[in-house]
Enzyme design. Structure first.
Site, PDB file in Angstrom:
ATOM      1  N   ARG A  77       1.950  -4.120  15.097  1.00  0.00           N
ATOM      2  CA  ARG A  77       0.640  -4.717  14.829  1.00  0.00           C
ATOM      3  C   ARG A  77       0.286  -5.624  15.993  1.00  0.00           C
ATOM      4  O   ARG A  77       0.862  -6.703  16.163  1.00  0.00           O
ATOM      5  CB  ARG A  77       0.663  -5.502  13.517  1.00  0.00           C
ATOM      6  CG  ARG A  77       0.922  -4.650  12.272  1.00  0.00           C
ATOM      7  CD  ARG A  77      -0.179  -3.639  12.052  1.00  0.00           C
ATOM      8  NE  ARG A  77      -0.085  -2.973  10.761  1.00  0.00           N
ATOM      9  CZ  ARG A  77      -0.924  -2.019  10.359  1.00  0.00           C
ATOM     10  NH1 ARG A  77      -1.900  -1.609  11.175  1.00  0.00           N
ATOM     11  NH2 ARG A  77      -0.787  -1.458   9.171  1.00  0.00           N
ATOM     12  N   ALA A  89      -0.009   2.452   3.682  1.00  0.00           N
ATOM     13  CA  ALA A  89      -1.326   1.861   3.420  1.00  0.00           C
ATOM     14  C   ALA A  89      -2.340   2.432   4.386  1.00  0.00           C
ATOM     15  O   ALA A  89      -1.988   3.041   5.405  1.00  0.00           O
ATOM     16  CB  ALA A  89      -1.268   0.334   3.549  1.00  0.00           C
ATOM     17  N   GLU A 106      -2.907   8.697   1.848  1.00  0.00           N
ATOM     18  CA  GLU A 106      -2.077   7.821   2.679  1.00  0.00           C
ATOM     19  C   GLU A 106      -0.594   8.009   2.390  1.00  0.00           C
ATOM     20  O   GLU A 106       0.237   7.976   3.311  1.00  0.00           O
ATOM     21  CB  GLU A 106      -2.479   6.352   2.475  1.00  0.00           C
ATOM     22  CG  GLU A 106      -3.835   5.985   3.048  1.00  0.00           C
ATOM     23  CD  GLU A 106      -3.887   6.074   4.564  1.00  0.00           C
ATOM     24  OE1 GLU A 106      -2.813   6.104   5.213  1.00  0.00           O
ATOM     25  OE2 GLU A 106      -5.012   6.118   5.116  1.00  0.00           O
ATOM     26  N   GLU A 110       1.581   9.077   5.571  1.00  0.00           N
ATOM     27  CA  GLU A 110       2.499   8.091   6.152  1.00  0.00           C
ATOM     28  C   GLU A 110       3.935   8.252   5.677  1.00  0.00           C
ATOM     29  O   GLU A 110       4.863   7.897   6.405  1.00  0.00           O
ATOM     30  CB  GLU A 110       2.005   6.673   5.853  1.00  0.00           C
ATOM     31  CG  GLU A 110       0.668   6.345   6.518  1.00  0.00           C
ATOM     32  CD  GLU A 110       0.417   4.858   6.632  1.00  0.00           C
ATOM     33  OE1 GLU A 110       1.144   4.068   5.983  1.00  0.00           O
ATOM     34  OE2 GLU A 110      -0.508   4.473   7.379  1.00  0.00           O
ATOM     35  N   PRO A 128     -10.233 -14.030   1.870  1.00  0.00           N
ATOM     36  CA  PRO A 128     -11.645 -14.080   1.492  1.00  0.00           C
ATOM     37  C   PRO A 128     -12.446 -15.205   2.135  1.00  0.00           C
ATOM     38  O   PRO A 128     -13.671 -15.225   2.006  1.00  0.00           O
ATOM     39  CB  PRO A 128     -11.586 -14.252  -0.029  1.00  0.00           C
ATOM     40  CG  PRO A 128     -10.273 -14.919  -0.287  1.00  0.00           C
ATOM     41  CD  PRO A 128      -9.338 -14.350   0.743  1.00  0.00           C
ATOM     42  N   GLY A 129     -11.793 -16.110   2.828  1.00  0.00           N
ATOM     43  CA  GLY A 129     -12.542 -17.134   3.547  1.00  0.00           C
ATOM     44  C   GLY A 129     -13.307 -16.581   4.726  1.00  0.00           C
ATOM     45  O   GLY A 129     -14.257 -17.218   5.213  1.00  0.00           O
ATOM     46  N   GLU A 162       0.827   4.654  14.823  1.00  0.00           N
ATOM     47  CA  GLU A 162       1.376   5.462  13.732  1.00  0.00           C
ATOM     48  C   GLU A 162       2.372   6.511  14.224  1.00  0.00           C
ATOM     49  O   GLU A 162       3.099   7.101  13.421  1.00  0.00           O
ATOM     50  CB  GLU A 162       0.239   6.120  12.950  1.00  0.00           C
ATOM     51  CG  GLU A 162      -0.620   5.114  12.197  1.00  0.00           C
ATOM     52  CD  GLU A 162      -1.687   5.790  11.361  1.00  0.00           C
ATOM     53  OE1 GLU A 162      -1.760   7.039  11.380  1.00  0.00           O
ATOM     54  OE2 GLU A 162      -2.456   5.073  10.706  1.00  0.00           O
TER      55      GLU A 162
END
Length: 223
Positions: A77, A89, A106, A110, A128-129, A162
């Site tokens: 990532r 995911a 998925e 995956e 959510p901010g 991936e």
């Protein structure tokens, strides 16, 4: 599901308790996200800027085999500069695709797995901010492996990050111990593993059917 966009010219939803976007401008957009800045009028009349990252909905799958092991993968990532241990995911971004269909796709892509028994474990609002993404975590059981020749015939192969997956099967309790040790940090993975243990303790009784639609939009939210 299309990313939610607020349109200042629309009438405010009475359920939004007086919060209204009175102006909005897009700052950035690509095929999987967009960033906008809204001017939001507060109930007291003040106006403040709020940045919103629009993201398609996502699905995460806890694939649990008959031995009580869960399928995990490590994926690079770039924003965190390293590999994270994660459950299978992906984005539910295919036109007309239901969340359940996205989850099955998925898991196939995956993990090379199919599941005969599916349930919903949890629905999540991710950060959510700043982000409007909705995520759903599924439990998949009664697993079968997709034959290698079938995967080859369908051209199933990851690209970019991936293509560099590292996979493992781990006992569910051991995976949760790694959560508590701080070794598993992906938020949907943490939520999925803990929810799976909780549901197992209750003999899987609180689980919802897998084919339910997304939850109703929040007040003022469009989809």
């Amino acid at each position: 599901m299309n990313p939610a966009h607020h349109h200042p010219e629309e009438e405010p939803d009475p359920m939004s308790a007086g919060y209204q976007a009175v102006a909005s401008r897009q700052v950035y957009a690509d095929k999987v996200m967009s960033l906008r800045v809204d001017d939001v009028r507060m109930p007291g009349g003040q106006v403040a800027e709020r940045a919103v990252l629009d993201r398609p909905a996502a699905v995460t799958i806890v694939a649990l085999d008959d031995a009580g092991r869960v399928f995990l993968l490590s994926q690079y990532r770039h924003p965190v500069g390293g590999f994270l241990i994660e459950l299978p995911a992906g984005l539910a971004d295919k036109p007309g695709e239901t969340p359940f269909e996205a989850a099955r796709r998925e898991l196939y892509e995956e993990a090379g797995l199919r599941a005969a028994t599916w349930h919903i474990l949890a629905d999540m609002r991710v950060s959510p901010g700043a982000v409007n993404q909705l995520a759903r975590v599924y439990l998949a059981r009664d697993l079968t492996a997709v034959p290698e020749d079938e995967r080859y015939e369908l051209g199933q192969a990851g690209e970019f990050e991936e293509a560099d997956f590292h996979t493992e099967w781990l006992d569910l309790d051991e995976a949760v111990a790694r959560v508590h040790a701080g070794e598993i940090q992906n938020s949907a993975t943490v939520a999925g593993l803990l929810a799976a243990v909780s549901a197992r303790t209750l003999n899987w009784k609180p689980l919802r059917p897998a084919d339910l639609p997304w939850p109703a939009p929040l007040a003022g939210e469009t989809r």
